[in-house]
Scaffold this active site. Sequence first.
Site, PDB file in Angstrom:
ATOM      1  N   ALA A  86      25.919   2.524  10.375  1.00 34.41           N
ATOM      2  CA  ALA A  86      25.749   1.452   9.403  1.00 34.41           C
ATOM      3  C   ALA A  86      27.062   0.690   9.359  1.00 34.41           C
ATOM      4  O   ALA A  86      28.121   1.239   9.703  1.00 34.41           O
ATOM      5  CB  ALA A  86      25.431   2.050   8.042  1.00 34.41           C
ATOM      6  N   GLY A 129      24.271   5.855  11.486  1.00 33.92           N
ATOM      7  CA  GLY A 129      22.992   5.143  11.513  1.00 33.92           C
ATOM      8  C   GLY A 129      22.504   4.850  12.923  1.00 33.92           C
ATOM      9  O   GLY A 129      21.316   4.602  13.128  1.00 33.92           O
ATOM     10  N   GLU A 132      20.790   7.912  13.842  1.00 34.10           N
ATOM     11  CA  GLU A 132      19.562   7.936  13.025  1.00 34.10           C
ATOM     12  C   GLU A 132      18.506   6.970  13.547  1.00 34.10           C
ATOM     13  O   GLU A 132      17.308   7.255  13.475  1.00 34.10           O
ATOM     14  CB  GLU A 132      19.915   7.626  11.565  1.00 34.10           C
ATOM     15  CG  GLU A 132      20.668   8.784  10.924  1.00 34.10           C
ATOM     16  CD  GLU A 132      21.154   8.468   9.537  1.00 34.10           C
ATOM     17  OE1 GLU A 132      21.921   7.485   9.392  1.00 34.10           O
ATOM     18  OE2 GLU A 132      20.775   9.163   8.592  1.00 34.10           O
ATOM     19  N   GLU A 152      29.344  10.628   8.831  1.00 31.47           N
ATOM     20  CA  GLU A 152      29.401  10.130   7.449  1.00 31.47           C
ATOM     21  C   GLU A 152      30.255  10.996   6.546  1.00 31.47           C
ATOM     22  O   GLU A 152      30.852  10.511   5.588  1.00 31.47           O
ATOM     23  CB  GLU A 152      27.980  10.040   6.859  1.00 31.47           C
ATOM     24  CG  GLU A 152      27.103   8.956   7.470  1.00 31.47           C
ATOM     25  CD  GLU A 152      26.314   9.414   8.688  1.00 31.47           C
ATOM     26  OE1 GLU A 152      26.649  10.467   9.266  1.00 31.47           O
ATOM     27  OE2 GLU A 152      25.368   8.704   9.065  1.00 31.47           O
TER      28      GLU A 152
HETATM   29  N1  COA Z   1      30.887  -0.379  10.781  1.00 36.12           N
HETATM   30  C1  COA Z   1      31.597  -1.507  10.859  1.00 36.12           C
HETATM   31  N2  COA Z   1      32.446  -1.782  11.856  1.00 36.12           N
HETATM   32  C2  COA Z   1      32.561  -0.859  12.841  1.00 36.12           C
HETATM   33  C3  COA Z   1      31.845   0.347  12.822  1.00 36.12           C
HETATM   34  C4  COA Z   1      30.968   0.573  11.734  1.00 36.12           C
HETATM   35  N3  COA Z   1      30.225   1.675  11.651  1.00 36.12           N
HETATM   36  N4  COA Z   1      32.196   1.064  13.913  1.00 36.12           N
HETATM   37  C5  COA Z   1      33.088   0.324  14.598  1.00 36.12           C
HETATM   38  N5  COA Z   1      33.320  -0.844  13.944  1.00 36.12           N
HETATM   39  C6  COA Z   1      34.199  -1.940  14.348  1.00 36.12           C
HETATM   40  C7  COA Z   1      35.664  -1.595  14.145  1.00 36.12           C
HETATM   41  O1  COA Z   1      36.048  -1.837  12.806  1.00 36.12           O
HETATM   42  C8  COA Z   1      36.309  -2.543  15.127  1.00 36.12           C
HETATM   43  O2  COA Z   1      36.300  -3.839  14.565  1.00 36.12           O
HETATM   44  P1  COA Z   1      37.590  -4.828  14.797  1.00 36.12           P
HETATM   45  O3  COA Z   1      37.803  -4.848  16.286  1.00 36.12           O
HETATM   46  O4  COA Z   1      37.142  -6.127  14.229  1.00 36.12           O
HETATM   47  O5  COA Z   1      38.723  -4.170  14.075  1.00 36.12           O
HETATM   48  C9  COA Z   1      35.321  -2.578  16.278  1.00 36.12           C
HETATM   49  O6  COA Z   1      34.075  -2.150  15.737  1.00 36.12           O
HETATM   50  C10 COA Z   1      35.681  -1.644  17.421  1.00 36.12           C
HETATM   51  O7  COA Z   1      35.822  -0.337  16.892  1.00 36.12           O
HETATM   52  P2  COA Z   1      37.155   0.531  17.082  1.00 36.12           P
HETATM   53  O8  COA Z   1      37.173   1.545  15.993  1.00 36.12           O
HETATM   54  O9  COA Z   1      38.333  -0.347  17.194  1.00 36.12           O
HETATM   55  O10 COA Z   1      36.852   1.195  18.490  1.00 36.12           O
HETATM   56  P3  COA Z   1      37.459   2.546  19.032  1.00 36.12           P
HETATM   57  O11 COA Z   1      37.177   2.584  20.474  1.00 36.12           O
HETATM   58  O12 COA Z   1      38.874   2.723  18.613  1.00 36.12           O
HETATM   59  O13 COA Z   1      36.617   3.690  18.286  1.00 36.12           O
HETATM   60  C11 COA Z   1      34.601   4.678  17.371  1.00 36.12           C
HETATM   61  C12 COA Z   1      35.211   3.812  18.483  1.00 36.12           C
HETATM   62  C13 COA Z   1      33.091   4.637  17.561  1.00 36.12           C
HETATM   63  C14 COA Z   1      35.086   6.128  17.538  1.00 36.12           C
HETATM   64  C15 COA Z   1      35.007   4.149  15.980  1.00 36.12           C
HETATM   65  O14 COA Z   1      34.724   2.761  15.942  1.00 36.12           O
HETATM   66  C16 COA Z   1      34.291   4.795  14.832  1.00 36.12           C
HETATM   67  O15 COA Z   1      34.589   5.926  14.493  1.00 36.12           O
HETATM   68  N6  COA Z   1      33.368   4.043  14.183  1.00 36.12           N
HETATM   69  C17 COA Z   1      32.734   4.450  12.946  1.00 36.12           C
HETATM   70  C18 COA Z   1      31.706   5.492  13.174  1.00 36.12           C
HETATM   71  C19 COA Z   1      31.105   5.922  11.862  1.00 36.12           C
HETATM   72  O16 COA Z   1      31.757   6.487  11.005  1.00 36.12           O
HETATM   73  N7  COA Z   1      29.822   5.673  11.704  1.00 36.12           N
HETATM   74  C20 COA Z   1      29.072   6.063  10.549  1.00 36.12           C
HETATM   75  C21 COA Z   1      28.932   4.935   9.628  1.00 36.12           C
HETATM   76  S1  COA Z   1      27.978   5.400   8.202  1.00 36.12           S
END
Ligand code: COA
Length: 278
Positions: A86, A129, A132, A152
Site C-alpha cells: 500500500a 499489499g 496481498e 507491515e
Molecule cells: N509506499 C510508498 N512509496 C513506496 C513504497 C510504498 N509501499 N515502497 C517504495 N516506495 C517508494 C520509495 O519511497 C521511493 O520513493 P522516492 O524514490 O520518491 O524516494 C521509491 O519507491 C523507491 O523505493 P526505495 O525504498 O528507494 O527502493 P529500495 O531499492 O531502496 O528498496 C524496498 C526497495 C522494496 C525494499 C523498499 O522500497 C521498501 O521496503 N518498501 C516498503 C515496503 C513495505 O513496507 N510495504 C508494506 C506497505 S503497507
Amino acid sequence: MSQGALLVEDMPVEGCSPMGGVISVWTLNRPSKLNALNRDSHTAIKEQCARVEAEDSIRAVVIKGAPPPPVEDGGRSKPTAFAAGADISEFVGKSSDDVRSFFGNNAWEAVWALSKPTIAMVDGFALGGGTELALACDIRVASSRAKFGQPEINLGLIPGGGGTQRLCRLLGYGKAMEMTLTGEMVGAEDALRLGLVNKVVEPDKLEVEAMQMAEVIARKSPHTVRVAKRAVRAALDLPFSEGILAERSEFIALFDTEDKEIGVKAFLERNDAEWVGR
Ligand code: COA
C-alpha cells in the site's frame, strides 16, 4: 484503456469460443513508487473488476507491475516490483475513522470476488499489499527474482488486505505467522516450495509463461471455468463434508449444460470443443 495508476489492455485469444475472447491484462503503473497501491490504484482496480464481470468476452485477468522507469541524471535506479505494498505516504496522520471506509471497500477483495480466473505475474518485489494482491488472485506465476513479504509489522501495522487469512490458508499457520511477525521476505524458490506461487521462471520467460497459462484457461468453456472456480473456493469456506456436497451439486448441474454435451462429444469424436458458454 485506463490510464494513470492502472494500464489496461485486452488481449485477444485465438481459439476461444463462443465468439472470441480476451485476457484483460492490468499493469500496476506507479513504477517510480515501485507500483505501490494508492487510492487511485484501488479505484481503478475496482472499476476494472466491475467491467470484467459485465463483459462476457473477458475470460481471465492477468495482473502485473510496470517495469522500473529510466534512471534520471544522477539518480538512483529503482528496483523491479510487482507492487511494494500500500502507498505508505497515504498513512501519515490518518486515524481509524479516516481509513475505515476506504479499507472496507478495497481492491484486494474486489479481485478476490471476481467469478473469472485471475493470475498474478510477479516480477521483483511483492510486499505488503503487493503480496496481498497476488494472494487475492487465483494463481501466481513468479520470476526467479520475485520477493514476497508482509513487512507491515515494521510500520506498527499488520496486513489489512487479507494477508493474514490468505497466507494461513495457502501456507499454513506456522509460515503465515512467521511472515507476519518477522516481516522478512521470502524469495521465489522458497515461495514455490511453500506453495505461495504456482510456478517460477526466469524473468525473460515470465510474460510468456503467465499469458500461456491464461490462454489455456481462456480456451475452456467460460461457464465451466466459473463453476470450477466456485467449487474450489467452496473448500475455503465450507466444512469438508459440506464442500463435498457443494462440489457434487455443481457437478450434477453441469449435466444440464450444452457445454457438457459439446465437450463429451468432441472428446469421443476426437474434435476440438466449440463451446457455447452455457
Ligand atoms: N509506499 C510508498 N512509496 C513506496 C513504497 C510504498 N509501499 N515502497 C517504495 N516506495 C517508494 C520509495 O519511497 C521511493 O520513493 P522516492 O524514490 O520518491 O524516494 C521509491 O519507491 C523507491 O523505493 P526505495 O525504498 O528507494 O527502493 P529500495 O531499492 O531502496 O528498496 C524496498 C526497495 C522494496 C525494499 C523498499 O522500497 C521498501 O521496503 N518498501 C516498503 C515496503 C513495505 O513496507 N510495504 C508494506 C506497505 S503497507
